[in-house]
Design a protein around this motif. Structure first.
Motif: not given
Length: 254
Positions: A189, A191-192, A247
């Motif tokens: 993701t 985030r990681n 992103r």
């Protein structure tokens, strides 16, 4: 090599199941797509119509999964014939690569059958998919897959997610050197992703970033279903999230 240099060199492959999602992935900055059907079962071979339409719609790399059913990776003679025909069809339709993997009943890479499929793929690149994650010995499997002429291995490090299998992924990257690409996938993701890049040192990443969208149907009978007892909502559709791809791409902008 420092982290910033690694970030500048990564490639992103998006796992998806439609022409619209393929377009979203391209617009979001993906380097290629893995086109599937039946993602609920981990992906099966898409229709020839979907492959052809996707090829017309996108210019980025088009990988096609060759998997006749969900479940395990030990196939009958009939299923193997289907896989051969599907590789030829994908090649004829203009796919850039195919994604497959066949195992023996005792968890080894089936050298004979995979070699035949690799030969049929011809100039297309070939990815050995996450059948790798249920092989008996990942390091023996790595060497066999290299010898068979595959271009990359998709893996979560024989764990449910890449973060859980990150130590094995890192060791595979180190052992592979320049002989084959190790492509982490599953559970990545925005985030990681940077953490996974730093921990694995891999150059290619396989992501799944869908979001749901309400169906356009206004007439919605509530007691008729098209699937089994374990089912997704009938009036919600799922497509690749273009913004999420963007992103992820920004973490490794070229």
């Amino acid at each position: 090599m420092d982290t910033q240099q690694i970030l500048q060199e990564i490639s992103i492959e998006v796992c998806l199941d439609s022409v619209e999602s393929s377009i979203n992935a391209q617009q979001g900055g993906a380097d290629r797509v893995e086109l599937c059907d039946n993602l609920f079962q981990g992906g099966t071979t898409p229709s020839i119509g979907t492959i052809r339409a996707a090829r017309k719609a996108i210019d980025i790399g088009l990988q096609v999964i060759i998997r006749p059913r969900g479940g395990d990776f030990f196939y009958s003679d009939y299923e193997f014939e289907v896989m051969k025909e599907d590789i030829l069809a994908a090649r004829e339709a203009g796919a850039d690569g195919v994604v497959f993997g066949i195992l023996t009943p005792d968890g080894l890479v089936d050298s004979e059958r995979n070699a035949l499929l690799r030969e049929l793929a011809g100039p297309m690149n070939a990815t050995f998919h996450r059948a790798f994650d249920v092989t008996r010995n990942p390091f023996d499997a790595l060497e066999t897959i290299i010898d068979l002429g595959f271009n990359r291995i998709l893996t979560s490090g024989q764990a449910p997610t890449v973060l859980e299998g990150v130590d094995l992924v890192r060791e595979l990257v180190d052992r592979a050197q320049e002989r084959i690409i190790i492509m982490p996938g599953n559970g990545i993701t925005p985030r990681n992703m940077q953490k996974i890049i730093e921990l694995t040192g891999a150059r290619e990443y396989h992501v799944f970033v869908d979001r749901e969208r309400e169906s356009g149907m206004t007439y919605r009978p509530g007691d008729v279903y098209m699937g089994g007892l374990l089912r997704q909502p009938e009036f919600v559709n799922s497509f690749t999230d273009r913004d999420m791809v963007t992103r992820l791409r920004s973490l490794g902008s070229k």
